[in-house]
Design a protein around this motif. Sequence first.
Motif, PDB file in Angstrom:
ATOM      1  N   UNK A 204       0.806  -1.222   0.000  1.00 57.08           N
ATOM      2  CA  UNK A 204       0.000   0.000   0.000  1.00 57.08           C
ATOM      3  C   UNK A 204       0.841   1.276   0.000  1.00 57.08           C
ATOM      4  N   UNK A 205       2.150   1.148   0.083  1.00 50.92           N
ATOM      5  CA  UNK A 205       3.012   2.332   0.101  1.00 50.92           C
ATOM      6  C   UNK A 205       2.797   3.176  -1.152  1.00 50.92           C
ATOM      7  N   UNK A 206       2.682   4.476  -0.930  1.00 49.54           N
ATOM      8  CA  UNK A 206       2.461   5.393  -2.045  1.00 49.54           C
ATOM      9  C   UNK A 206       1.006   5.553  -2.426  1.00 49.54           C
ATOM     10  N   UNK A 207       0.129   4.698  -1.911  1.00 51.59           N
ATOM     11  CA  UNK A 207      -1.304   4.788  -2.232  1.00 51.59           C
ATOM     12  C   UNK A 207      -2.147   5.114  -1.003  1.00 51.59           C
ATOM     13  N   UNK A 208      -1.766   4.595   0.153  1.00 54.73           N
ATOM     14  CA  UNK A 208      -2.506   4.796   1.393  1.00 54.73           C
ATOM     15  C   UNK A 208      -1.739   5.746   2.304  1.00 54.73           C
ATOM     16  N   UNK A 209      -2.493   6.532   3.070  1.00 54.44           N
ATOM     17  CA  UNK A 209      -1.895   7.434   4.048  1.00 54.44           C
ATOM     18  C   UNK A 209      -2.648   7.330   5.364  1.00 54.44           C
ATOM     19  N   UNK A 210      -1.914   7.057   6.434  1.00 52.22           N
ATOM     20  CA  UNK A 210      -2.506   7.008   7.764  1.00 52.22           C
ATOM     21  C   UNK A 210      -2.228   8.334   8.461  1.00 52.22           C
ATOM     22  N   UNK A 211      -3.214   8.830   9.184  1.00 48.19           N
ATOM     23  CA  UNK A 211      -3.047  10.076   9.923  1.00 48.19           C
ATOM     24  C   UNK A 211      -3.879  10.005  11.194  1.00 48.19           C
ATOM     25  N   UNK A 212      -3.674  10.990  12.071  1.00 46.06           N
ATOM     26  CA  UNK A 212      -4.387  10.965  13.349  1.00 46.06           C
ATOM     27  C   UNK A 212      -4.811  12.353  13.757  1.00 46.06           C
ATOM     28  N   UNK A 213      -5.842  12.387  14.575  1.00 50.87           N
ATOM     29  CA  UNK A 213      -6.280  13.610  15.244  1.00 50.87           C
ATOM     30  C   UNK A 213      -6.262  13.294  16.734  1.00 50.87           C
TER      31      UNK A 213
ATOM     32  N   UNK B 168      -7.187   2.724  -5.581  1.00 48.36           N
ATOM     33  CA  UNK B 168      -7.588   1.418  -5.070  1.00 48.36           C
ATOM     34  C   UNK B 168      -7.607   0.367  -6.170  1.00 48.36           C
ATOM     35  N   UNK B 169      -7.254  -0.844  -5.779  1.00 47.88           N
ATOM     36  CA  UNK B 169      -7.187  -1.990  -6.677  1.00 47.88           C
ATOM     37  C   UNK B 169      -8.151  -3.071  -6.187  1.00 47.88           C
ATOM     38  N   UNK B 170      -8.597  -3.946  -7.078  1.00 51.73           N
ATOM     39  CA  UNK B 170      -9.476  -5.039  -6.626  1.00 51.73           C
ATOM     40  C   UNK B 170      -8.856  -5.861  -5.504  1.00 51.73           C
ATOM     41  N   UNK B 171      -7.538  -6.010  -5.496  1.00 50.72           N
ATOM     42  CA  UNK B 171      -6.880  -6.794  -4.440  1.00 50.72           C
ATOM     43  C   UNK B 171      -6.879  -6.088  -3.082  1.00 50.72           C
ATOM     44  N   UNK B 172      -7.341  -4.841  -3.037  1.00 45.60           N
ATOM     45  CA  UNK B 172      -7.514  -4.155  -1.752  1.00 45.60           C
ATOM     46  C   UNK B 172      -8.842  -4.518  -1.088  1.00 45.60           C
ATOM     47  N   UNK B 173      -9.685  -5.261  -1.782  1.00 38.80           N
ATOM     48  CA  UNK B 173     -10.969  -5.683  -1.226  1.00 38.80           C
ATOM     49  C   UNK B 173     -10.762  -6.521   0.028  1.00 38.80           C
ATOM     50  N   UNK B 174     -11.364  -6.098   1.119  1.00 41.71           N
ATOM     51  CA  UNK B 174     -11.189  -6.767   2.407  1.00 41.71           C
ATOM     52  C   UNK B 174     -12.050  -6.074   3.453  1.00 41.71           C
ATOM     53  N   UNK B 175     -12.129  -6.689   4.605  1.00 45.67           N
ATOM     54  CA  UNK B 175     -12.658  -6.004   5.780  1.00 45.67           C
ATOM     55  C   UNK B 175     -11.476  -5.331   6.466  1.00 45.67           C
ATOM     56  N   UNK B 176     -11.605  -4.042   6.721  1.00 47.50           N
ATOM     57  CA  UNK B 176     -10.527  -3.270   7.322  1.00 47.50           C
ATOM     58  C   UNK B 176     -10.814  -3.062   8.803  1.00 47.50           C
TER      59      UNK B 176
ATOM     60  N   UNK C 276      -7.200   7.942  10.787  1.00 50.56           N
ATOM     61  CA  UNK C 276      -7.769   7.885   9.447  1.00 50.56           C
ATOM     62  C   UNK C 276      -6.882   7.048   8.530  1.00 50.56           C
ATOM     63  N   UNK C 277      -7.488   6.500   7.500  1.00 51.96           N
ATOM     64  CA  UNK C 277      -6.735   5.830   6.454  1.00 51.96           C
ATOM     65  C   UNK C 277      -7.276   6.318   5.121  1.00 51.96           C
TER      66      UNK C 277
END
Length: 123
Positions: free
Chosen positions: A64-73, A86-94, A80-81
């Motif tokens: 997920x590097x370069x596509x996803x970003x995690x941050x916080x408040x 997004x790609x079909x292989x990202x399909x999942x329960x998070x 947050x994510x």
Amino acid sequence: QVQLVESGGGLVQAGGSLRLSCGASGRTFSTYARGWFRQAPGKEREFVAAIAWSAGSTYYADSVKGRFTISRDNARSTVYLQMNSLKPEDTAVYYCAHKSYNSGSYYYEYDYWGQGTPVTVSS
């Protein structure tokens, strides 16, 4: 005890974006880190991203590097994510996860978990 509630999942086309949120309640003063994990059908749960709650340093799975970003408040005790390209292989329960102490790794040994939010990426 810490209670975590995820939101923001849904159905999106490949190449699209989603933003997941995870709010927390309870003993949130003991937060060392928060993480996101995912579990696709028929597969084991895997690490996606994590953030050190105090320093804000971030960690990502190679997939997920370069596509996803995690941050916080910190004030809202929310993580947050942001998921782009997004790609079909990202399909999942998070799942959102909470780490109360320094175990030496941000990739496992989380002690509280949310119920999960499903993400489906269509091709």
